[in-house]
Scaffold this motif. Structure first.
Motif, short mmCIF file in Angstrom:
data_model
loop_
_atom_site.label_atom_id
_atom_site.label_comp_id
_atom_site.label_asym_id
_atom_site.label_seq_id
_atom_site.Cartn_x
_atom_site.Cartn_y
_atom_site.Cartn_z
N ARG A 357 0.79 -1.10 -0.23
CA ARG A 357 -0.01 -0.04 0.07
C ARG A 357 0.94 1.30 -0.09
O ARG A 357 2.20 1.16 0.42
N LEU A 363 0.10 -5.49 2.45
CA LEU A 363 -1.29 -6.02 2.71
C LEU A 363 -1.56 -7.57 2.41
O LEU A 363 -0.90 -7.86 1.24
N GLU A 393 -6.89 -5.85 3.56
CA GLU A 393 -7.56 -4.33 3.63
C GLU A 393 -8.31 -4.14 4.75
O GLU A 393 -8.37 -2.87 5.50
N GLU A 394 -8.81 -5.37 5.51
CA GLU A 394 -9.59 -5.08 6.70
C GLU A 394 -8.48 -5.25 8.04
O GLU A 394 -8.87 -4.58 8.96
N PRO A 397 -6.28 -1.64 8.70
CA PRO A 397 -7.05 -0.15 8.09
C PRO A 397 -6.06 0.89 8.08
O PRO A 397 -5.26 0.73 9.02
N LEU A 398 -6.42 2.03 7.37
CA LEU A 398 -5.50 3.09 7.47
C LEU A 398 -5.49 3.95 8.54
O LEU A 398 -4.71 4.43 8.69
#
Length: 402
Positions: A357, A363, A393-394, A397-398
């Motif tokens: 990312r 990721l 992605e989950e 988290p950003l």
């Protein structure tokens, strides 16, 4: 050859040396210097965390080098080892020497977040890739993110998010945290709280234990009195072992579900299945995951007489993917290699369809695991029952709550 012939030959050689070389030869010389590709691995080699990473992590990197044939793009690969002894100043000194004097091309950062932050700062100044494997602080991809920093294996975000989401979604909604009172522990609790609340759960209480605490009785008593369904132990290794022993002594292990927010296979091996059974944890890899993982773990076992931790598997993968990037680009130029790494997916026995990312996080899937009861285990080191898989992605988290 007489004197006149010797003079003519010498003159011809001098003229040839002065002539411009072909562009192909110049490019080959620029791309293929006659020096080793140097990978630096700095971790705890002799202290309390040597088992989960340490010398066996170095052996895993050697396996990656061997699997690439020992040379890449016509250059041999050399491994430099550093023992930071869990001291950020020592870690920084090693990193500075490697970059300034030894010509290191890439660094793999081992256990301990403080030492890793020291090393990533040096690597960022030099613009050289650093693969963070053993250290989990989310600061490395948030406040101190830099283009050359790759958070490869896990982070405090993922370690806390995966059980927070996975168990709360199963209906276990009342959580209590016992948290080591230093940045790493506080990060775990903060990220876990965000995940639990995002999944519809509630934090019914928390207490902080001093880092290095020996007596966990009062903290666990507070957890018992809260009537929580899940107890998150936001600490690691020595403190985790002490807390688990106190849980058993207080007969609390069957009163609530337990989550070790920083737990490795070495911790389970030290505790034994009788004491550790039922404990939940998040991890990036486990050796019984599939046939390819098993095959690599058996190779590792033949060398080390123990099964690998997820960190040692990630050490192997980080080295392998870096060397594959050099092979693909025929270059060790940091910008070229990093651009390739950002444009590709990572696939090997450790990671499936991993990708970088923009913040440097790799990721990949994370796993919610539960420690088996002794009767479920098929033998030594067979400790984990997979409960859920959380996509990258989950799991990463950003930002909190995203």
């Amino acid at each position: 050859m007489n004197r006149r012939q010797t003079i003519k030959a010498t003159a011809a050689a001098a003229i040839t040396a002065m002539l411009p070389q072909s562009s192909w030869a110049q490019e080959k010389r620029a791309e293929m210097p006659d020096t080793a590709i140097k990978i630096g691995f700095c971790t705890d080699l002799t202290g309390p965390y040597q088992g989960v990473d340490g010398p066996a992590g170095a052996e895993a990197i050697r396996m990656a080098i061997e699997d690439m044939g020992g040379t890449v793009a016509g250059r041999r690969v050399e491994l430099l080892l550093g023992d930071h002894r869990n001291d950020p100043q020592i870690a920084a000194e090693i990193a500075r020497k490697w970059h300034a004097d030894d010509g290191v091309d890439m660094v793999i950062s081992g256990v301990n977040s403080d030492t890793s932050l020291a090393m990533t700062a040096v690597a960022a100044r030099h613009g050289k890739p650093i693969f963070v494997v053993g250290a989990g602080t989310s600061v490395q991809t948030r406040e101190r993110a830099a283009p050359s920093i790759i958070q490869y294996a896990y982070s405090t975000v993922a370690l806390a998010t995966v059980p927070g989401l996975g168990l709360t979604r199963q209906g276990l909604k009342r959580w209590f945290y016992v948290t080591a009172d230093y940045p790493f522990g506080r990060e775990l609790q903060a990220h876990g709280t965000s995940a639990v609340e995002a999944a519809g759960g509630t934090i019914v209480g928390s207490v902080r234990n001093p880092h290095g605490e020996d007596d966990f009785t009062p903290y666990l008593a507070a957890a018992r009195d809260s009537h929580a369904e899940v107890l998150g132990l936001a600490n690691g290794h020595a403190e985790l072992l002490k807390a688990m022993a106190a849980m058993e002594k207080m007969n609390l292990t069957h009163q609530m579900e337990l989550v070790g927010l920083l737990t490795f296979i070495d911790d389970i091996h030290e505790m034994g299945l009788e004491a550790a059974q039922g404990l939940y944890l998040a991890d990036s890899w486990f050796w019984t995951r599939d046939a390819e993982s098993r095959g690599w773990a058996e190779r590792f076992f033949a060398r080390q007489q123990r099964m690998p931790s997820s960190l040692q598997a990630a050490d192997y993968s980080a080295a392998l993917q870096y060397l594959k990037a050099i092979a693909a680009t025929n270059s060790t130029d940091p910008d070229v290699v990093l651009a390739h790494l950002r444009s590709t997916t990572f696939d090997d026995m450790y990671v499936r369809n991993g990708r970088l990312r923009e913040d440097g996080t790799m990721l990949h899937d994370m796993y919610l695991l539960r420690v088996k009861a002794p009767r479920q285990s098929r033998g030594e080191w067979d400790y984990y029952e997979p409960i859920a898989t959380i996509a990258g992605e989950e799991a990463f988290p950003l930002s909190d709550g995203s």
